[in-house]
Scaffold this active site. Structure first.
Site, short mmCIF file in Angstrom:
data_model
loop_
_atom_site.label_atom_id
_atom_site.label_comp_id
_atom_site.label_asym_id
_atom_site.label_seq_id
_atom_site.Cartn_x
_atom_site.Cartn_y
_atom_site.Cartn_z
N CYS A 160 19.27 -22.56 21.47
CA CYS A 160 19.61 -23.68 20.59
C CYS A 160 20.81 -24.45 21.16
O CYS A 160 21.40 -24.06 22.17
CB CYS A 160 19.93 -23.17 19.19
SG CYS A 160 21.44 -22.18 19.11
N CYS A 179 24.03 -22.35 21.59
CA CYS A 179 23.95 -21.43 22.74
C CYS A 179 24.17 -22.20 24.04
O CYS A 179 24.88 -21.73 24.94
CB CYS A 179 22.59 -20.74 22.77
SG CYS A 179 22.24 -19.75 21.31
#
Length: 124
Positions: free
Chosen positions: A54, A57
């Site tokens: 995502c 991250c």
């Protein structure tokens, strides 16, 4: 009065449920998947970002890359997205940062300066 065999059977069932709930996947994994997760955990790059891929991250990965470049350290980072491999580290909240096999941060996006402090502390 309880029969001793009934007590043993009840205890055995309770123990099995407890063991299954301790497992990262609630008891649905097998010896092969556990061994693979452990192997990945200790091998490969010494810097890992754990997370689904995502935006958060990816931000942690970018900040870590910047910090490694600034410190003139090896800039190889593994991004681990497989949940069973992430769970092998005991991480349930991502993103997480792993340095030399040790989880040093989880559940937040670190800034470059925060990563630098962590790397200096862990690696001296």
């Amino acid at each position: 009065m309880c029969n001793p065999t009934e007590i043993t059977a009840k205890k055995s069932t309770k123990d099995t449920k407890a063991k299954n709930s301790e497992c990262c996947c609630g008891g649905n994994c097998n010896t092969e998947t556990i061994a693979e997760s452990e192997k990945v955990k200790v091998s490969g790059s010494s810097i890992k970002v754990l997370g689904s891929g995502c935006a958060k991250c990816n931000q942690l990965e970018a900040a870590t890359l910047e910090a490694l470049k600034e410190l003139e350290m090896d800039t190889t980072i593994d991004h681990v997205t497989d949940f069973s491999q992430i769970a092998a580290y005991g991480v349930m909240t991502t993103p997480a940062l792993v340095v030399d096999g040790k989880v040093v941060s989880f559940g937040k996006v670190l800034k470059k300066d925060e990563v630098i402090k962590i790397l200096k502390k862990v690696r001296g």
